[in-house]
Design a protein around this motif. Structure first.
Motif, PDB file in Angstrom:
ATOM      1  N   PRO A 348       0.731  -1.111   0.068  1.00  0.00           N
ATOM      2  CA  PRO A 348       0.167   0.033   0.016  1.00  0.00           C
ATOM      3  C   PRO A 348       0.833   1.164  -0.037  1.00  0.00           C
ATOM      4  N   GLY A 349       0.624   2.104  -0.951  1.00  0.00           N
ATOM      5  CA  GLY A 349       1.209   3.578  -0.861  1.00  0.00           C
ATOM      6  C   GLY A 349       2.364   3.445  -1.979  1.00  0.00           C
ATOM      7  N   ARG A 350       2.921   2.228  -2.480  1.00  0.00           N
ATOM      8  CA  ARG A 350       3.789   2.131  -3.416  1.00  0.00           C
ATOM      9  C   ARG A 350       3.391   2.782  -4.920  1.00  0.00           C
ATOM     10  N   PRO A 351       3.939   3.562  -5.550  1.00  0.00           N
ATOM     11  CA  PRO A 351       3.529   3.656  -6.833  1.00  0.00           C
ATOM     12  C   PRO A 351       3.875   2.722  -7.952  1.00  0.00           C
ATOM     13  N   TYR A 352       2.362   2.373  -8.583  1.00  0.00           N
ATOM     14  CA  TYR A 352       2.668   1.352  -9.659  1.00  0.00           C
ATOM     15  C   TYR A 352       1.952   2.245 -10.733  1.00  0.00           C
ATOM     16  N   LEU A 353       1.883   1.401 -11.856  1.00  0.00           N
ATOM     17  CA  LEU A 353       1.024   1.851 -13.245  1.00  0.00           C
ATOM     18  C   LEU A 353      -0.175   0.842 -13.427  1.00  0.00           C
ATOM     19  N   LEU A 354      -1.181   1.500 -13.814  1.00  0.00           N
ATOM     20  CA  LEU A 354      -2.419   0.797 -13.920  1.00  0.00           C
ATOM     21  C   LEU A 354      -2.788   0.934 -15.461  1.00  0.00           C
ATOM     22  N   LYS A 355      -2.904  -0.104 -16.092  1.00  0.00           N
ATOM     23  CA  LYS A 355      -3.336   0.001 -17.613  1.00  0.00           C
ATOM     24  C   LYS A 355      -4.931  -0.824 -17.671  1.00  0.00           C
ATOM     25  N   LEU A 397      -5.781   6.936  -8.508  1.00  0.00           N
ATOM     26  CA  LEU A 397      -5.241   7.201  -9.695  1.00  0.00           C
ATOM     27  C   LEU A 397      -4.599   8.577  -9.663  1.00  0.00           C
ATOM     28  N   ASP A 398      -3.556   8.917 -10.578  1.00  0.00           N
ATOM     29  CA  ASP A 398      -2.980  10.204 -10.446  1.00  0.00           C
ATOM     30  C   ASP A 398      -3.850  11.049 -11.630  1.00  0.00           C
ATOM     31  N   GLN A 399      -4.942  10.531 -12.358  1.00  0.00           N
ATOM     32  CA  GLN A 399      -5.678  11.392 -13.378  1.00  0.00           C
ATOM     33  C   GLN A 399      -7.027  10.400 -13.664  1.00  0.00           C
ATOM     34  N   ARG A 515       7.112   0.818   6.063  1.00  0.00           N
ATOM     35  CA  ARG A 515       8.019   1.826   5.486  1.00  0.00           C
ATOM     36  C   ARG A 515       7.614   2.564   4.272  1.00  0.00           C
ATOM     37  N   VAL A 516       6.847   1.874   3.345  1.00  0.00           N
ATOM     38  CA  VAL A 516       6.196   2.414   2.371  1.00  0.00           C
ATOM     39  C   VAL A 516       5.279   3.624   2.531  1.00  0.00           C
ATOM     40  N   GLU A 517       4.435   3.385   3.621  1.00  0.00           N
ATOM     41  CA  GLU A 517       3.347   4.272   4.066  1.00  0.00           C
ATOM     42  C   GLU A 517       4.065   5.550   4.764  1.00  0.00           C
ATOM     43  N   ASN A 518       4.916   5.103   5.446  1.00  0.00           N
ATOM     44  CA  ASN A 518       5.998   6.118   6.254  1.00  0.00           C
ATOM     45  C   ASN A 518       6.484   7.146   5.250  1.00  0.00           C
ATOM     46  N   ILE A 519       7.083   6.941   4.218  1.00  0.00           N
ATOM     47  CA  ILE A 519       7.556   7.863   3.169  1.00  0.00           C
ATOM     48  C   ILE A 519       6.492   8.297   2.363  1.00  0.00           C
ATOM     49  N   ARG A 520       5.224   7.695   2.254  1.00  0.00           N
ATOM     50  CA  ARG A 520       4.360   8.465   1.186  1.00  0.00           C
ATOM     51  C   ARG A 520       3.760   9.720   2.213  1.00  0.00           C
ATOM     52  N   ARG A 521       3.493   9.431   3.435  1.00  0.00           N
ATOM     53  CA  ARG A 521       3.102  10.307   4.370  1.00  0.00           C
ATOM     54  C   ARG A 521       4.073  11.666   4.273  1.00  0.00           C
ATOM     55  N   VAL A 522       5.367  11.304   4.595  1.00  0.00           N
ATOM     56  CA  VAL A 522       6.424  12.481   4.712  1.00  0.00           C
ATOM     57  C   VAL A 522       6.494  13.314   3.293  1.00  0.00           C
ATOM     58  N   ALA A 523       6.259  12.287   2.240  1.00  0.00           N
ATOM     59  CA  ALA A 523       6.340  13.022   1.075  1.00  0.00           C
ATOM     60  C   ALA A 523       5.335  13.996   0.639  1.00  0.00           C
ATOM     61  N   GLU A 524       4.047  13.568   1.008  1.00  0.00           N
ATOM     62  CA  GLU A 524       3.007  14.493   1.092  1.00  0.00           C
ATOM     63  C   GLU A 524       3.097  15.612   1.995  1.00  0.00           C
ATOM     64  N   VAL A 525       3.695  15.583   3.033  1.00  0.00           N
ATOM     65  CA  VAL A 525       3.992  16.696   3.863  1.00  0.00           C
ATOM     66  C   VAL A 525       5.036  17.530   3.371  1.00  0.00           C
ATOM     67  N   ALA A 526       5.942  17.274   2.802  1.00  0.00           N
ATOM     68  CA  ALA A 526       7.135  17.734   2.078  1.00  0.00           C
ATOM     69  C   ALA A 526       6.448  18.678   0.971  1.00  0.00           C
ATOM     70  N   ARG A 527       5.441  18.185   0.095  1.00  0.00           N
ATOM     71  CA  ARG A 527       5.020  18.981  -0.821  1.00  0.00           C
ATOM     72  C   ARG A 527       4.336  19.921  -0.276  1.00  0.00           C
ATOM     73  N   LEU A 528       3.440  19.785   0.724  1.00  0.00           N
ATOM     74  CA  LEU A 528       2.826  21.012   1.413  1.00  0.00           C
ATOM     75  C   LEU A 528       3.784  22.181   1.896  1.00  0.00           C
ATOM     76  N   MET A 550       8.338   8.438  -6.014  1.00  0.00           N
ATOM     77  CA  MET A 550       7.041   8.660  -6.078  1.00  0.00           C
ATOM     78  C   MET A 550       7.325  10.276  -5.388  1.00  0.00           C
ATOM     79  N   ALA A 551       7.859  10.502  -4.352  1.00  0.00           N
ATOM     80  CA  ALA A 551       8.335  11.693  -3.935  1.00  0.00           C
ATOM     81  C   ALA A 551       8.759  12.574  -4.756  1.00  0.00           C
ATOM     82  N   ARG A 552       9.651  12.335  -5.816  1.00  0.00           N
ATOM     83  CA  ARG A 552      10.063  13.110  -6.596  1.00  0.00           C
ATOM     84  C   ARG A 552       8.979  13.761  -7.792  1.00  0.00           C
ATOM     85  N   GLU A 553       8.093  12.843  -7.923  1.00  0.00           N
ATOM     86  CA  GLU A 553       7.091  12.962  -9.020  1.00  0.00           C
ATOM     87  C   GLU A 553       5.811  13.805  -8.349  1.00  0.00           C
TER      88      GLU A 553
END
Length: 635
Positions: A348-355, A397-399, A515-528, A550-553
């Protein structure tokens, strides 16, 4: 002679024309290992006279050399093409075969029985209209029988043949057949399978394959071939559903022509009808329908066409063209069922692609709501999904995409999940419905934006992401960098891994999923904080490349600066300021990065610090100098 030749030519032409317009049935064979799936398909090919002389000769020769039937024809050899399959006597890959009778054409997928190849079975079932589930009469209903049946139900195959095979090995016992049929129907009722036909057979001996068997006088139902030739085709149902054309490509051979090409997956369309393009919602009318055979006034499900429109509107690959009065829905968050197909768990929280259809988008999943025990149909708690597990979870999804629930349309409701690094398919699933928040939660535009915040602070906001092993010196260097930036009058904030776990992430442990969720939350806070105009320093081990990517994107180009504090594990372990490595070595600390949990070093960080040759002070000076050189600290 000329008259005879003309008659033969006419017969051939009539035969080919009749063959061209036969209905096509796609079906799969599935079941447990060694239930006789490949033998059954080989028998169908043999009985339908679809073998050439040389193939039959080769089969006879191979049956004597490597066959398992004591010199009799081993029909499984017609299908098991891989050397590994022949050696083990099992099916590994999905084998597709074509054959036809006077009434229909068929494409059959022989799918693997081994649990580890369940993902291959899902692939074969995704386009099938009928499933033949084989059961060894000696073994009865097994776990894999239930798993495959559940997947068949999940994928939406509504016509099922239960082939109770190898009945010759139990003396064609009606009692055995009745017992297995009763047990299977009881399970099928629980998973919603209704259109079931149970046939007693021996694929090896040919019982009840094409002709009723004298060995089963007590059976009055259809033989397999009669059933396959008369079962309703899925295309008949698809043609009555709302029109859907996922755009495969934009056809622009010259300036005077613009068409939108794809395969019609449901319904039909006529010239002049009003259409809507999703997700944009733009409308127009069909000006022309172009096919390989020329212009047509109408087109239906299954045809590949190019549509031209009366108006020039923005359409690209992945959009869906629908009739204006019956469009699909549009959303970016869904409840779904996923079958996980990778040996690496779904995190959960890891970025994948969906087709989905012809569109590929970014996706992340929440923790599964539950996973399903295919034996008992019990809903079990789960944090991740492992190989071959089936679970229900929400996806973001991102769109936005155009979609139909899977129960209404497989093509616009079914999807695959792709690993962003390896490009491997790691999961397959179906959409249930859009989450209400995907329609009700909107981004609120504000007047004081990132640029305004940055201008007030006279700086360019950036994220400095410090990554490295525990004990590498990340927090020490990041703290020194912030002190130097503060002395220069810069507005900063430092997010440190340990500090964040005292509050925002105090509910997370150290498993891979956490660990994945930990980074996802921190990345969102950093973006704010980036939006607030701050130079944000993030000091986390962040062991996985996928989450750092994911954080970079999440932010714009150049706004994310990865700082790799490169310290060998031997050096980090010698420092061990918290005594963590010693605990991990003693087995007292599980999932510790570098010991029993991996660290994936950056492949091309913007800044690399070698702490074996630089002191923390020198490293901080070097980082600040790089920021000055890039103009980030200029007023």
């Amino acid at each position: 002679m000329a008259h005879v030749s003309n008659l033969i030519a006419e017969d051939i032409e009539q035969y080919l024309e009749a063959h061209q317009y036969k209905g096509l049935l796609r079906f799969i064979t599935c079941g447990s290992v060694d239930d006789g799936k490949s033998t059954l398909i080989g028998r169908l090919l043999y009985e339908s006279k679809m073998l050439f002389e040389d193939q039959l000769s080769q089969l006879e020769e191979d049956s004597k050399k490597v066959g398992t039937q004591g010199g009799d024809l081993d029909f499984a050899l017609l299908v098991d093409g891989l050397a590994a399959e022949r050696e083990q006597g099992i099916t590994i890959d999905v084998a597709y075969r074509f054959f036809s009778t006077d009434k229909r054409k068929f494409i059959v997928a022989d799918t693997p029985g081994h649990e580890q190849y369940t993902r291959n079975m899902v692939t074969g079932a995704s386009t099938a209209d009928v499933a033949i589930i084989l059961i060894d009469a000696r073994k009865g209903v097994l776990t894999q029988t239930r798993r495959h049946s559940y997947l068949v139900s999940l994928i939406g195959i509504r016509h099922v043949v239960v082939a109770i095979n190898k009945l010759d090995m139990v003396d064609y016992s009606q009692h055995v057949f009745d017992r297995i049929e009763a047990e299977y129907r009881d399970f099928a009722k629980q998973i919603g399978l209704e259109n079931i036909v149970c046939i007693p057979m021996s694929a090896l001996r040919g019982d009840n394959i094409t002709e009723p068997s004298a060995n089963t006088p007590w059976y009055q139902g259809p033989v397999l071939m009669d059933y396959l030739e008369t079962v309703p085709l899925a295309d008949d149902a698809e043609s009555h559903r709302p029109f859907r054309l996922p755009v495969q490509w934009v056809n622009r051979p010259h300036l005077n022509f613009r068409g939108y090409a794809g395969n019609i997956v449901a319904g039909g369309i006529r010239v002049g009808e009003r259409i809507r393009v999703l997700p944009s919602g733009k409308e127009s009318r069909v000006a022309s329908i172009v096919t390989a055979d020329g212009l047509r006034d109408a087109a239906v499900c299954g045809q590949s066409v190019t549509l031209t429109l009366e108006d020039e509107i923005d359409i690209s690959r992945g959009d869906v063209i629908a009739r204006a009065d019956a469009p699909p829905a549009v959303a970016d968050q869904f409840e779904t069922t996923i079958v996980w197909m990778s040996e690496e768990p779904m995190l959960p929280g890891r970025p994948y692609l969906l087709k989905i259809g012809t569109r590929t988008v970014g996706v992340t999943s929440a923790a599964p709501k539950y996973k399903i025990n295919v034996n008992t149909l019990e809903h079990l708690a789960a944090k991740t999904l492992e190989l071959n597990e089936i679970g229900v979870c929400n996806l973001s999804l991102d769109q936005s995409i155009a979609f139909d629930p899977y129960t209404e349309n497989r093509d616009t409701g079914g999807f695959i999940v792709i690993d962003r690094v390896t490009n491997n398919t790691v999961g397959a699933g179906l959409l249930h419905f859009a989450l209400r928040r995907s329609q009700n939660v909107h981004w609120q535009a504000v007047d004081v934006n990132r640029q305004a915040h940055a201008a007030l602070k006279s700086q360019q906001p950036r994220i400095l992401w410090f990554t490295g092993l525990s004990g590498a010196g990340k927090s020490t260097v990041a703290n020194l960098v912030e002190k130097k930036l503060h002395a220069l009058g810069r507005h900063t904030y430092l997010l440190d891994g340990d500090n964040v776990r005292h509050g925002l992430n105090k509910d997370l442990g150290f498993s891979e999923a956490d660990r994945v969720e930990n980074i996802r939350r921190v990345a969102e806070v950093a973006r704010l904080m980036l939006d607030a105009g701050l130079i944000t320093l993030v000091s986390f081990i962040s062991p996985f490349r996928a989450e750092r990517r994911m954080a970079r994107e999440l932010v714009g180009p150049g706004e994310f600066i990865e700082v790799f504090i490169d310290t060998p594990i031997s050096v980090a372990e010698q420092r061990d300021p918290k005594g963590l490595y010693q605990k991990a070595r003693r087995g007292e600390l599980k999932n510790f990065t570098g010991i029993d949990s991996p660290y994936e070093p950056p492949e091309s960080p913007e800044i690399r610090i070698d702490t074996t040759s630089q002191s923390p002070e020198q490293a901080a000076d070097f980082i600040v100098a790089r920021l000055l050189a890039n103009g980030i600290l200029v007023d």
